[in-house]
Design a protein around this motif. Structure first.
Motif, PDB file in Angstrom:
ATOM      1  N   LEU A  74      19.073 -17.209 -31.983  1.00  0.00           N
ATOM      2  CA  LEU A  74      18.275 -16.322 -32.827  1.00  0.00           C
ATOM      3  C   LEU A  74      19.047 -15.848 -34.050  1.00  0.00           C
ATOM      4  O   LEU A  74      18.622 -16.055 -35.180  1.00  0.00           O
ATOM      5  N   TYR A  75      20.190 -15.193 -33.826  1.00  0.00           N
ATOM      6  CA  TYR A  75      20.964 -14.677 -34.958  1.00  0.00           C
ATOM      7  C   TYR A  75      22.325 -14.201 -34.471  1.00  0.00           C
ATOM      8  O   TYR A  75      22.599 -14.127 -33.270  1.00  0.00           O
ATOM      9  N   PHE A  76      23.180 -13.870 -35.433  1.00  0.00           N
ATOM     10  CA  PHE A  76      24.473 -13.269 -35.147  1.00  0.00           C
ATOM     11  C   PHE A  76      24.399 -11.762 -35.369  1.00  0.00           C
ATOM     12  O   PHE A  76      23.677 -11.288 -36.250  1.00  0.00           O
ATOM     13  N   SER A 133      17.651  -2.030 -39.187  1.00  0.00           N
ATOM     14  CA  SER A 133      17.983  -3.019 -38.153  1.00  0.00           C
ATOM     15  C   SER A 133      16.739  -3.799 -37.755  1.00  0.00           C
ATOM     16  O   SER A 133      16.784  -5.029 -37.614  1.00  0.00           O
ATOM     17  N   TYR A 134      15.621  -3.101 -37.572  1.00  0.00           N
ATOM     18  CA  TYR A 134      14.363  -3.775 -37.249  1.00  0.00           C
ATOM     19  C   TYR A 134      13.991  -4.782 -38.338  1.00  0.00           C
ATOM     20  O   TYR A 134      13.632  -5.928 -38.048  1.00  0.00           O
ATOM     21  N   GLN A 135      14.074  -4.357 -39.590  1.00  0.00           N
ATOM     22  CA  GLN A 135      13.668  -5.224 -40.697  1.00  0.00           C
ATOM     23  C   GLN A 135      14.583  -6.443 -40.811  1.00  0.00           C
ATOM     24  O   GLN A 135      14.104  -7.574 -40.979  1.00  0.00           O
ATOM     25  N   ASP A 136      15.892  -6.221 -40.733  1.00  0.00           N
ATOM     26  CA  ASP A 136      16.841  -7.336 -40.854  1.00  0.00           C
ATOM     27  C   ASP A 136      16.626  -8.369 -39.760  1.00  0.00           C
ATOM     28  O   ASP A 136      16.603  -9.582 -40.009  1.00  0.00           O
ATOM     29  N   ARG A 137      16.452  -7.905 -38.519  1.00  0.00           N
ATOM     30  CA  ARG A 137      16.279  -8.837 -37.411  1.00  0.00           C
ATOM     31  C   ARG A 137      14.915  -9.531 -37.475  1.00  0.00           C
ATOM     32  O   ARG A 137      14.785 -10.697 -37.124  1.00  0.00           O
ATOM     33  N   PHE A 138      13.895  -8.805 -37.951  1.00  0.00           N
ATOM     34  CA  PHE A 138      12.571  -9.418 -38.110  1.00  0.00           C
ATOM     35  C   PHE A 138      12.647 -10.561 -39.117  1.00  0.00           C
ATOM     36  O   PHE A 138      12.083 -11.640 -38.896  1.00  0.00           O
ATOM     37  N   GLU A 140      15.309 -12.309 -39.829  1.00  0.00           N
ATOM     38  CA  GLU A 140      16.072 -13.385 -39.190  1.00  0.00           C
ATOM     39  C   GLU A 140      15.171 -14.189 -38.260  1.00  0.00           C
ATOM     40  O   GLU A 140      15.233 -15.430 -38.231  1.00  0.00           O
ATOM     41  N   LEU A 141      14.323 -13.513 -37.499  1.00  0.00           N
ATOM     42  CA  LEU A 141      13.431 -14.204 -36.576  1.00  0.00           C
ATOM     43  C   LEU A 141      12.400 -15.039 -37.327  1.00  0.00           C
ATOM     44  O   LEU A 141      12.025 -16.128 -36.890  1.00  0.00           O
ATOM     45  N   LEU A 142      11.926 -14.546 -38.470  1.00  0.00           N
ATOM     46  CA  LEU A 142      11.009 -15.329 -39.293  1.00  0.00           C
ATOM     47  C   LEU A 142      11.682 -16.617 -39.768  1.00  0.00           C
ATOM     48  O   LEU A 142      11.044 -17.679 -39.822  1.00  0.00           O
ATOM     49  N   LYS A 143      12.956 -16.523 -40.109  1.00  0.00           N
ATOM     50  CA  LYS A 143      13.694 -17.715 -40.532  1.00  0.00           C
ATOM     51  C   LYS A 143      13.799 -18.723 -39.387  1.00  0.00           C
ATOM     52  O   LYS A 143      13.692 -19.932 -39.604  1.00  0.00           O
ATOM     53  N   VAL A 144      14.027 -18.224 -38.167  1.00  0.00           N
ATOM     54  CA  VAL A 144      14.102 -19.111 -37.004  1.00  0.00           C
ATOM     55  C   VAL A 144      12.772 -19.830 -36.803  1.00  0.00           C
ATOM     56  O   VAL A 144      12.734 -21.053 -36.586  1.00  0.00           O
ATOM     57  N   VAL A 145      11.674 -19.080 -36.871  1.00  0.00           N
ATOM     58  CA  VAL A 145      10.349 -19.679 -36.714  1.00  0.00           C
ATOM     59  C   VAL A 145      10.107 -20.721 -37.802  1.00  0.00           C
ATOM     60  O   VAL A 145       9.605 -21.816 -37.540  1.00  0.00           O
ATOM     61  N   GLU A 146      10.479 -20.394 -39.030  1.00  0.00           N
ATOM     62  CA  GLU A 146      10.292 -21.320 -40.150  1.00  0.00           C
ATOM     63  C   GLU A 146      11.098 -22.596 -39.947  1.00  0.00           C
ATOM     64  O   GLU A 146      10.606 -23.698 -40.183  1.00  0.00           O
ATOM     65  N   GLU A 147      12.349 -22.444 -39.500  1.00  0.00           N
ATOM     66  CA  GLU A 147      13.199 -23.613 -39.284  1.00  0.00           C
ATOM     67  C   GLU A 147      12.616 -24.523 -38.208  1.00  0.00           C
ATOM     68  O   GLU A 147      12.603 -25.748 -38.350  1.00  0.00           O
TER      69      GLU A 147
END
Length: 215
Positions: A74-76, A133-138, A140-147
């Protein structure tokens, strides 16, 4: 290290200088410094969340895992951050939805979850920290879904390597091809073939249990 209040205050000031003085003092009073060794499980899916870690040194990988033990990276998490998913789970259900593993020896200030709601109303800096923190991780998760949805595996691998370099502040990534494949929900053969192609193009250099990003 645990309970070393002098070290805790120094690390807190270095990583969370935006907190009000009163909040700073509360965290110093309530928090404990904990060392999470490299490679050891820091948080597991289904684990009851009783403490929230604020990272002050090191880097942590965060994963999601399904019932068949398939993992997706998911992310670092880095210094000066907390895991938004853990914050949400602690408030809503009390059980973790993610796995977290330090990629190097990591130090965190652990805080009792009972303080989270209280500080949200009491301190603006804590409120904004949690919201950011919520916004940054959200994002990041959008990037994962996009990838996963729109990018080919070679693009996903490059993105993974870039994130690893940025998170670790090093162009040397300590990981096996099998580990990378597992985190990208792919096969070792596919990842190995793509890494060989990147090596041929001069983008990476493959070593034993490590990959050096050149370009």
């Amino acid at each position: 290290m645990m309970g070393a209040k002098g070290d805790l205050k120094g690390l807190l000031a270095a990583n969370f200088s935006q907190f009000e003085k009163e909040l700073f003092e509360e965290i110093a009073k309530e928090g404990q410094l904990v060392l999470f060794p490299e490679g050891e499980l820091m948080m597991d899916i289904g684990q009851r969340i009783e403490l929230i870690p604020l990272l002050v040194q090191g880097t942590v990988k965060v994963f999601r895992e399904d019932e068949n033990d398939h993992e997706i990276f998911l992310y670092f998490l880095k210094e000066g951050e907390a895991c938004a998913i853990t914050l949400i789970c602690s408030e809503r259900e009390g059980y973790s939805k993610i796995k977290a593993i330090p990629v190097e020896d990591t130090i965190a200030i652990t805080l009792p979850i009972k303080k989270l709601d209280e500080w949200m109303f009491k301190y603006k800096s804590w409120y904004y920290f949690v919201m950011d923190s919520y916004q940054d991780r959200f994002e990041e998760l959008l990037k994962v879904v996009e990838e996963i949805a729109f990018h080919q595996m070679d693009e996903r691998l490059l993105a993974y390597l870039r994130k690893s370099v940025e998170a670790n502040h090093s162009k040397t990534i300590k990981a096996t091809q099998q580990q990378i494949a597992h985190e990208l929900n792919s096969s070792r053969e596919v990842v190995g073939r793509l890494l060989k192609k990147l090596e041929h193009n001069g983008t990476v250099k493959i070593g034993k249990h490590l990959i050096e990003v050149i370009d």
